[in-house]
Design a protein around this motif. Structure first.
Motif, PDB file in Angstrom:
ATOM      1  N   VAL A 269      10.515  14.488  -0.452  1.00  0.00           N
ATOM      2  CA  VAL A 269      11.778  14.272  -1.147  1.00  0.00           C
ATOM      3  C   VAL A 269      11.481  13.567  -2.459  1.00  0.00           C
ATOM      4  CG1 VAL A 269      14.143  13.935  -0.374  1.00  0.00           C
ATOM      5  CG2 VAL A 269      12.302  13.337   1.125  1.00  0.00           C
ATOM      6  N   THR A 270      12.231  13.901  -3.510  1.00  0.00           N
ATOM      7  CA  THR A 270      11.912  13.369  -4.831  1.00  0.00           C
ATOM      8  C   THR A 270      12.050  11.855  -4.902  1.00  0.00           C
ATOM      9  OG1 THR A 270      14.134  14.058  -5.411  1.00  0.00           O
ATOM     10  CG2 THR A 270      12.333  15.393  -6.274  1.00  0.00           C
ATOM     11  N   THR A 271      12.927  11.287  -4.051  1.00  0.00           N
ATOM     12  CA  THR A 271      13.151   9.837  -4.137  1.00  0.00           C
ATOM     13  C   THR A 271      11.955   9.015  -3.669  1.00  0.00           C
ATOM     14  OG1 THR A 271      14.360  10.160  -2.092  1.00  0.00           O
ATOM     15  CG2 THR A 271      15.656   9.683  -4.059  1.00  0.00           C
ATOM     16  N   THR A 272      11.092   9.605  -2.841  1.00  0.00           N
ATOM     17  CA  THR A 272       9.949   8.831  -2.360  1.00  0.00           C
ATOM     18  C   THR A 272       8.686   9.155  -3.155  1.00  0.00           C
ATOM     19  OG1 THR A 272       9.463  10.509  -0.713  1.00  0.00           O
ATOM     20  CG2 THR A 272      10.801   8.659   0.007  1.00  0.00           C
ATOM     21  N   GLU A 273       8.842   9.936  -4.204  1.00  0.00           N
ATOM     22  CA  GLU A 273       7.682  10.403  -4.948  1.00  0.00           C
ATOM     23  C   GLU A 273       6.792   9.258  -5.429  1.00  0.00           C
ATOM     24  OE1 GLU A 273       8.745  13.152  -7.953  1.00  0.00           O
ATOM     25  OE2 GLU A 273       6.667  13.723  -8.348  1.00  0.00           O
ATOM     26  N   ARG A 274       7.451   8.162  -5.880  1.00  0.00           N
ATOM     27  CA  ARG A 274       6.699   7.042  -6.439  1.00  0.00           C
ATOM     28  C   ARG A 274       5.730   6.437  -5.431  1.00  0.00           C
ATOM     29  NH1 ARG A 274      10.659   3.042  -9.486  1.00  0.00           N
ATOM     30  NH2 ARG A 274       9.025   1.455  -9.443  1.00  0.00           N
ATOM     31  N   ASN A 275       6.195   6.360  -4.181  1.00  0.00           N
ATOM     32  CA  ASN A 275       5.361   5.744  -3.145  1.00  0.00           C
ATOM     33  C   ASN A 275       4.080   6.511  -2.889  1.00  0.00           C
ATOM     34  OD1 ASN A 275       7.599   4.215  -2.945  1.00  0.00           O
ATOM     35  ND2 ASN A 275       8.062   4.721  -0.814  1.00  0.00           N
ATOM     36  N   ILE A 276       4.193   7.822  -2.871  1.00  0.00           N
ATOM     37  CA  ILE A 276       3.051   8.605  -2.418  1.00  0.00           C
ATOM     38  C   ILE A 276       2.265   9.228  -3.566  1.00  0.00           C
ATOM     39  CG2 ILE A 276       3.984   9.133  -0.132  1.00  0.00           C
ATOM     40  CD1 ILE A 276       4.976  11.753  -1.290  1.00  0.00           C
ATOM     41  N   LYS A 277       2.674   8.923  -4.796  1.00  0.00           N
ATOM     42  CA  LYS A 277       2.036   9.573  -5.941  1.00  0.00           C
ATOM     43  C   LYS A 277       0.515   9.410  -5.973  1.00  0.00           C
ATOM     44  CE  LYS A 277       2.854  10.731 -10.715  1.00  0.00           C
ATOM     45  NZ  LYS A 277       1.452  10.865 -11.052  1.00  0.00           N
ATOM     46  N   PRO A 278      -0.012   8.174  -5.758  1.00  0.00           N
ATOM     47  CA  PRO A 278      -1.474   8.046  -5.816  1.00  0.00           C
ATOM     48  C   PRO A 278      -2.177   8.976  -4.827  1.00  0.00           C
ATOM     49  CG  PRO A 278      -0.434   5.891  -5.661  1.00  0.00           C
ATOM     50  CD  PRO A 278       0.639   6.893  -5.489  1.00  0.00           C
TER      51      PRO A 278
END
Lengths: 396, 277
Positions: free
Chosen positions: B245-254
């Motif tokens: 989901v786009t909202t959690t993108e920041r968490n899993i980006k690395p």
């Protein structure tokens, strides 16, 4: 004094509750089996939330699961074959709609899809559409087909097992039931005489030294995990059977039966031997004293006396064979066809449940069908047990 | 309840950057069993390199993973097929925007017994063989020998893909032998002279012979190799996806960056899949 009484009461309580718990567990499992399996009938064989649509001028109102599968597999290609007009059948799914209309018509978040479905279906009299129900507009000009239901006859007498077929799944269990019965029957036919002979030898003829070697080895056979038997069967037995009979394929009912026979042997031998050995010494001595030879005593006195124990060995052997999963899954090839010879692949009920339950959607039609298979298996073993119980002679 | 979890996730998303280092990723991956070994390797290597990361990987099937994305019980859904239209609609209805990332490709090879002289087949011939219309090898230029069809179990994603792309959505012949694992297909094909089956290219070895396949009525035949799959010449290739989901993108980006990096794609190749570049 009171402490002893109390501890006795406690012991009785423990004994009582453990047997009650066991009984309840069995009843609970049976209840669970039936609860999960029931409700399969009158379910639709078409996945929920999907619908089948045709043009409004199409005279067809409903198609059976079999007819739908034939149409979508391309075996039936003309509407006249299923009682309609002489028109070639065109299969339409959402992929065809998506390729026929451009992005603008479909809409950015797919809001235009129902209009496209309406448009396409209205212009193609030969089409049969299989869609998610939300893609068909409420004021659809065509006809929704009546979705086929799974009937008792379809289930028990059906000959094709395609639980994941689209649009209509096929749940014909006859090949699976027959496969199970064939494999078990031959396994018992092989294991029973060998087991009985071995039991007689061990209990009456073998000397103590021989027995001390043979008995643990046979019991060891029961301790080998079934997956090891399966692997042995796949790499040794299957190629052997293939070469021996010159078959195109070695994964056969015979391979399954042989493996099952080997697996059932320890159970049959151990129990039958115990039964034979439990013949009172006085009976044997009386027989010998009357002038009977050792052989005559075995045949006429010991075996008749041990008959009920041998029957028990027979039941438990069948029980071991009919429910065995892993080894059979690995060597019988699992093709869901009606068995006509022991030299062809078969699919058994336990193998089907093991292979499919993990991926079947929880609570869905496929899931229920697998539990209904479990009920069939339960009923078969129950009937065998009852039958043997009825013909079992009373102890003298 | 669901909303509370949702709020909590959002809050965690905002708070996370201030309290932890950027490289630390805590995530759940769920779905396809085909992707399972690959995801496990990714998670293992990534967690070793970035202490404090906790990436748990679960199987269950592509559909299960996407269902979990819908109920917010996973961060990433791994899938061996493209998300279905109705799954997309369900997510849309739940107000979730989903991002699709292709992490690798998997090529399926058709294999026969090494002694079989047939070495190339067209898609039409394959369809005939697997649906039971063609039953003897002499019908496709081989010796007079019965064809034994080995398939995976009906519930496997590999079965679905093969059915959809090679059999044109038609059903397998009822006489097809269904095996529970790719290893079993290799074993059975290697010991049965008339056998034909399908496996991932990673599983090809000397015991079985891979068939060249043509998707243009026999004009060109392509060998199933990782190189041919990479250059898109080999047609029976499917992408493997991660959905989040786009909202959690920041968490899993690395973690996602790591997978698509040179190092990540090196793992892909080492595990027998086809890298994306």
């Amino acid at each position: 004094m009171t402490i002893r009484k109390l501890s006795e009461k406690l012991a009785v309580g423990v004994l009582f509750s453990s047997s009650t718990v066991t009984t309840l567990a069995v009843l609970f499992i049976i209840f669970f089996l039936f609860r999960s399996g029931i409700g399969l009938f009158n379910d639709s064989s078409v996945e929920p939330h999907y619908t089948l649509v045709v043009h409004k001028n199409n005279p067809i109102d409903h198609l059976t699961s079999q007819a739908l599968m034939a149409i979508f597999d391309g075996h039936t290609t003309n509407w006249s074959e299923v009682g309609g007009k002489d028109l070639p059948i065109e299969l339409v799914t959402i992929d065809e709609i998506a390729s026929q209309y451009d992005e603008a018509a479909l809409g950015e978040s797919l809001e235009g899809v129902p209009a496209c479905v309406e448009d396409y279906m209205a212009h193609n009299e030969q089409a049969i559409g299989f869609f998610d129900a939300t893609f068909v507009p409420a004021d659809f000009s065509g006809k929704h087909l009546v979705l086929p239901k799974i009937s008792l006859a379809d289930f028990f007498l059906g000959r094709s097992w395609y639980p994941t077929a689209v649009p209509a799944a096929q749940f014909g269990v006859l090949p699976l039931v027959m496969g199970t019965l064939w494999v078990t029957f031959l396994a018992i036919l092989i294991a029973l005489p060998i087991g009985l002979i071995a039991a007689i030898y061990l209990s009456e003829i073998a000397d103590e030294r021989m027995r001390k070697v043979l008995k643990p080895v046979i019991e060891l056979l029961a301790g080998i995990p079934s997956v090891v038997y399966g692997f042995f069967g796949l790499v040794v037995l299957v190629p052997f059977i293939q070469r021996l009979f010159g078959l195109p394929v070695g994964e056969t009912a015979l391979a399954g039966s042989l493996i099952l026979a080997i697996m059932a042997l320890p159970t049959i031998i151990t129990i039958a031997e115990d039964a034979i050995r439990s013949t009172p010494v006085s009976l044997k001595e009386a027989s010998l004293a009357l002038g009977a030879t050792h052989w005559q005593s075995i045949r006429l006195v010991i075996l008749p006396y041990a008959r009920s124990g041998i029957m028990a060995a027979f039941i438990l052997g069948i029980g071991r064979a009919i429910g065995e999963t892993m080894a059979v899954l690995m060597v019988t090839g699992n093709a869901a066809v009606m068995p006509s010879t022991f030299l062809e692949p078969v699919r058994t009920i336990p193998a089907t449940i093991a292979a499919e339950l993990g991926e079947a959607p929880f609570g869905g039609t496929h899931f229920k069908a697998l539990f209904t298979l479990g009920i069939i298996l339960f009923v078969i073993t129950f009937l065998i047990n009852t039958a043997v119980e009825l013909i079992k002679p009373k102890k003298p | 309840m669901k909303q509370a979890i949702w709020m909590f996730t959002l809050m965690a998303a905002f708070l996370a950057p201030s309290t932890v280092q950027a490289q630390k990723v805590v995530a759940k991956i769920k779905g396809s069993d085909t992707c399972l070994p690959l995801s496990q390797k990714f998670a293992e290597v990534y967690s070793q390199k970035n202490k404090g990361s906790g990436i748990s990987v679960l199987g269950g099937g592509s559909g299960v993973g996407i269902e979990a994305l819908l109920s917010s019980t996973t961060d990433i859904a791994q899938s061996s097929r493209k998300m279905k239209l109705d799954e997309k609609m369900k997510l849309q209805k739940a107000g979730k925007k989903v991002k699709e990332v292709i992490i690798a490709y998997d090529a399926l090879a058709v294999v026969v017994h090494p002694a079989n002289p047939v070495s190339k087949l067209t898609r039409e011939q394959l369809e005939g063989i697997f649906t039971g219309k063609i039953t003897n090898w002499k019908q496709v230029g081989g010796p007079d020998m019965k064809i034994i069809v080995y398939s995976r179990e009906t519930s496997s994603g590999t079965y679905e893909f093969f059915k959809e792309h090679v059999l044109n959505k038609k059903n397998f012949a009822p006489s097809a032998l269904l095996l529970a694992a790719t290893g079993a297909v290799v074993q059975s094909v290697s010991q049965t002279k008339g056998a034909i089956g399908y496996i991932g290219v990673a599983y090809i070895d000397k015991q079985v012979k891979a068939i060249d396949v043509s998707y243009d009525q026999g004009k060109t035949f392509v060998k199933p190799t990782i190189a041919n799959a990479k250059s898109k010449k080999y047609p029976v290739t499917r992408p493997l996806y991660y959905y989040h989901v786009t909202t959690t993108e920041r968490n899993i980006k690395p973690f996602m960056d790591f997978i698509l990096s040179k190092e990540g794609q090196h793992i892909v190749q080492a595990e027998g899949y086809v890298p994306t570049f």
